[in-house]
Design an enzyme around this catalytic site. Structure first.
Site, PDB file in Angstrom:
ATOM      1  CG  ASN A 147      -0.398   0.075   2.611  1.00  0.00           C
ATOM      2  OD1 ASN A 147       0.832   0.300   2.731  1.00  0.00           O
ATOM      3  ND2 ASN A 147      -1.180  -0.283   3.570  1.00  0.00           N
ATOM      4  NE  ARG A 285       1.617   2.359  12.130  1.00  0.00           N
ATOM      5  CZ  ARG A 285       1.674   2.250  10.832  1.00  0.00           C
ATOM      6  NH1 ARG A 285       0.733   3.148  10.131  1.00  0.00           N
ATOM      7  NH2 ARG A 285       2.161   1.337  10.040  1.00  0.00           N
ATOM      8  CD  GLN A 314      -4.052   4.297  14.075  1.00  0.00           C
ATOM      9  OE1 GLN A 314      -3.974   5.117  13.650  1.00  0.00           O
ATOM     10  NE2 GLN A 314      -4.599   3.455  13.314  1.00  0.00           N
ATOM     11  CG  HIS A 333      -3.900   4.207   9.991  1.00  0.00           C
ATOM     12  ND1 HIS A 333      -3.641   3.525  10.742  1.00  0.00           N
ATOM     13  CD2 HIS A 333      -3.656   4.065   8.096  1.00  0.00           C
ATOM     14  CE1 HIS A 333      -2.512   3.420   9.973  1.00  0.00           C
ATOM     15  NE2 HIS A 333      -2.777   3.429   8.889  1.00  0.00           N
TER      16      HIS A 333
HETATM   17  P1  NDP Z   1      10.522   1.612   3.711  1.00  0.00           P
HETATM   18  O1  NDP Z   1      10.882   0.829   4.489  1.00  0.00           O
HETATM   19  O2  NDP Z   1       9.955   1.937   2.712  1.00  0.00           O
HETATM   20  O3  NDP Z   1      10.938   3.534   3.782  1.00  0.00           O
HETATM   21  C1  NDP Z   1      11.325   3.385   5.102  1.00  0.00           C
HETATM   22  C2  NDP Z   1      12.229   4.864   4.954  1.00  0.00           C
HETATM   23  O4  NDP Z   1      11.727   4.895   6.176  1.00  0.00           O
HETATM   24  C3  NDP Z   1      13.292   3.790   4.717  1.00  0.00           C
HETATM   25  O5  NDP Z   1      14.692   4.656   3.503  1.00  0.00           O
HETATM   26  C4  NDP Z   1      14.561   4.153   5.667  1.00  0.00           C
HETATM   27  O6  NDP Z   1      15.525   4.436   5.752  1.00  0.00           O
HETATM   28  C5  NDP Z   1      14.050   5.588   6.016  1.00  0.00           C
HETATM   29  N1  NDP Z   1      13.925   5.506   7.675  1.00  0.00           N
HETATM   30  C6  NDP Z   1      14.374   5.044   8.793  1.00  0.00           C
HETATM   31  N2  NDP Z   1      14.682   5.947   9.998  1.00  0.00           N
HETATM   32  C7  NDP Z   1      14.540   6.655   9.655  1.00  0.00           C
HETATM   33  C8  NDP Z   1      14.803   8.073  10.247  1.00  0.00           C
HETATM   34  N3  NDP Z   1      15.271   7.529  12.083  1.00  0.00           N
HETATM   35  N4  NDP Z   1      15.249   9.535   9.808  1.00  0.00           N
HETATM   36  C9  NDP Z   1      15.313   9.408   8.239  1.00  0.00           C
HETATM   37  N5  NDP Z   1      14.566   8.049   7.220  1.00  0.00           N
HETATM   38  C10 NDP Z   1      14.170   6.069   8.283  1.00  0.00           C
HETATM   39  O7  NDP Z   1       8.754   1.968   3.850  1.00  0.00           O
HETATM   40  P2  NDP Z   1       7.103   2.527   2.958  1.00  0.00           P
HETATM   41  O8  NDP Z   1       7.930   3.620   2.708  1.00  0.00           O
HETATM   42  O9  NDP Z   1       6.940   1.987   2.707  1.00  0.00           O
HETATM   43  O10 NDP Z   1       6.577   3.219   4.735  1.00  0.00           O
HETATM   44  C11 NDP Z   1       7.261   4.036   5.193  1.00  0.00           C
HETATM   45  C12 NDP Z   1       5.964   4.474   7.270  1.00  0.00           C
HETATM   46  O11 NDP Z   1       5.189   4.045   6.513  1.00  0.00           O
HETATM   47  C13 NDP Z   1       6.186   2.396   7.422  1.00  0.00           C
HETATM   48  O12 NDP Z   1       6.775   2.224   8.089  1.00  0.00           O
HETATM   49  C14 NDP Z   1       4.274   2.623   8.124  1.00  0.00           C
HETATM   50  O13 NDP Z   1       4.873   3.046   9.139  1.00  0.00           O
HETATM   51  C15 NDP Z   1       3.496   4.356   7.049  1.00  0.00           C
HETATM   52  N6  NDP Z   1       2.804   3.615   6.394  1.00  0.00           N
HETATM   53  C16 NDP Z   1       1.800   3.779   6.311  1.00  0.00           C
HETATM   54  C17 NDP Z   1       0.513   3.590   6.297  1.00  0.00           C
HETATM   55  C18 NDP Z   1      -0.950   4.070   5.905  1.00  0.00           C
HETATM   56  O14 NDP Z   1      -1.752   3.729   5.514  1.00  0.00           O
HETATM   57  N7  NDP Z   1      -1.287   5.356   7.000  1.00  0.00           N
HETATM   58  C19 NDP Z   1       0.726   2.553   5.063  1.00  0.00           C
HETATM   59  C20 NDP Z   1       1.733   1.523   4.832  1.00  0.00           C
HETATM   60  C21 NDP Z   1       3.509   2.481   5.722  1.00  0.00           C
HETATM   61  P3  NDP Z   1      16.586   3.137   5.194  1.00  0.00           P
HETATM   62  O15 NDP Z   1      16.045   2.259   5.109  1.00  0.00           O
HETATM   63  O16 NDP Z   1      17.641   3.904   4.166  1.00  0.00           O
HETATM   64  O17 NDP Z   1      17.729   2.999   6.353  1.00  0.00           O
END
Ligand code: NDP
Length: 390
Positions: A147, A285, A314, A333
């Site tokens: 998603n 989140r 939630q 959400h």
């Molecule tokens: P990904 O794993 O593709 O991306 C997460 C990114 O966050 C990675 O690039 C990671 O960096 C980066 N990251 C982690 N910690 C940090 C930090 N401290 N500072 C900066 N960047 C950081 O996940 P998605 O993009 O698919 O999803 C991200 C989040 O969105 C999910 O974990 C979830 O919480 C939320 N989400 C919400 C949804 C909703 O319905 N509202 C649905 C789907 C997701 P790197 O990997 O380079 O270390």
């Protein structure tokens, strides 16, 4: 035979749908970057139908019961003596969704003596105590990418909606008014603004790509830098931290997982470092933002708007301050649970279960915790309270 305990959100208040607004879904085989959409051996549902609520059951009932497994589906997860708590002690597999999270706390994991696998039907496994899962050898998996684009579209919608003052203007129509000045007194063009994302993973990068045609200046911060070719293509400015980035931005969108590095990141101090009148969009989140700091910043004018779909806890109670703070565009959400996304995360959940029952490896990109350590996507994007577990 396994007992699968599945916690899903309630059916619509007017009953499970008997017809739908559209007849089909566009076919999507691959995500950006080439990863294939879920590839289970079969499915027993119609894509485009409501699968994420109790009666939809993620389309798993026939698959599980015809193989002799037990499936318990409930939305009752929070009250003392909830169905979730009653059914948990002998469950082998727990399936939950971020939209209606069954919080798998350390205490619950300790009581779930048979638990071997926790599946997130969606993305974001912060409702599972990952340290406790690591310590107990519970595998945690989610349907990575299922998603991400759905959320990116929601972020774009909310960005435009706040900047253009869409929701209050729509409200004037519902109220029978024609109050142009009331509508436009807080309305701007996005063009030329500086937009920054905290995290440029699947969602963050998709947001950047979708906003680039609006002729905005794009910024990002992330643990790892994007390839230079992507930075050049989109004209991105990289910042080593959120604190370095936010003073430049008119709009900030948060797209990082919730983990010890990001919890409480947007506190009074960081929000205070943003431009006065900036917009903050958080579909990642809720706990990445300090609840009261957001409320205060909207009331003082430090933030011109806040939108997102993530709350803590939630479901949010009726008196949660984010329901009544000014200039917000919150939804429940929902961004990652469109009917389009549901078809993918239901198929992905089935794919994970098929692998699990066959003793075959779960796709690496779906893994968050495995064999007592962060694994797969989890090893890349998450941290734990005990860094040695990483
Ligand atoms: P990904 O794993 O593709 O991306 C997460 C990114 O966050 C990675 O690039 C990671 O960096 C980066 N990251 C982690 N910690 C940090 C930090 N401290 N500072 C900066 N960047 C950081 O996940 P998605 O993009 O698919 O999803 C991200 C989040 O969105 C999910 O974990 C979830 O919480 C939320 N989400 C919400 C949804 C909703 O319905 N509202 C649905 C789907 C997701 P790197 O990997 O380079 O270390």
């Amino acid at each position: 035979m396994a007992k699968v305990l599945c916690v899903l959100y309630d059916d619509p208040i007017d009953g499970y749908p008997t017809s739908y607004a559209r007849d089909d879904l566009p076919r999507v085989d691959h995500y950006p970057g080439g990863q294939t959409t879920p590839t289970p051996q079969g499915t027993d549902f119609t894509p485009g139908h409501l699968l994420g609520s109790v009666s939809g059951g993620l389309g798993l009932r026939q698959f599980l019961e015809s193989r002799g497994h037990t499936l318990v589906v409930t939305s009752d997860k929070d009250q003392d003596g909830s169905v979730f708590d009653r059914e948990l002690p002998d469950a082998d597999v727990v399936i939950s969704q971020p939209f209606w999270p069954a919080y798998l706390t350390a205490d619950r994991i300790a009581r779930a003596k048979n638990l071997k696998l926790a599946i997130t039907a969606g993305i974001g496994s912060d409702h599972v105590d990952l340290d406790a899962a690591i310590a107990r050898g519970v595998t945690v998996a989610e349907v990575t990418y299922s998603n991400s684009i759905s959320v990116a579209e929601h972020v774009v919608m909310m960005t435009l909606s706040l900047v253009r003052n869409y929701l209050p203007s729509h409200q004037w129509v519902l109220d029978g008014g024609w109050n142009i000045a009331d509508c436009v007194a807080r309305s701007y063009d996005l063009e030329g603004m500086h937009v920054g994302t905290v995290a440029a993973g699947r969602i963050g990068t998709a947001v950047l790509r979708r906003l680039a045609p609006f002729d905005v200046k794009l910024h990002y911060t992330d643990n790892h830098r994007l390839p230079e070719s992507v930075e050049q293509e989109l004209g991105l400015t990289f910042h080593p931290s959120a604190a370095d980035m936010v003073p430049y931005c008119d709009v900030v969108t948060i797209n990082a997982p919730l983990h010890p590095q990001t919890e409480g990141l947007f506190d009074e101090k960081l929000i205070g470092a943003m431009k006065r009148g900036a917009y903050l969009i958080n579909t990642a989140r809720a706990k990445i933002c300090d609840r009261d700091a957001v409320d205060h910043a909207l009331r003082s004018g430090q933030l011109a708007g806040y939108a997102g779909d993530v709350w803590y806890p939630q479901p949010a109670g009726p008196d949660h301050p984010w329901r009544t703070m000014p200039h917000h565009g919150m939804t429940p959400h929902i961004s990652g649970s469109t009917l389009s996304a549901q078809a993918r995360y239901a198929a992905g959940t089935r794919e994970i279960l098929e692998s699990w029952f066959a003793g075959a490896p779960i796709r690496d990109e779906y893994l968050i915790v495995d064999k007592g350590a962060l694994a797969g996507t989890g090893a890349h994007s998450y941290s734990t309270a005990t860094p040695a577990a990483r």
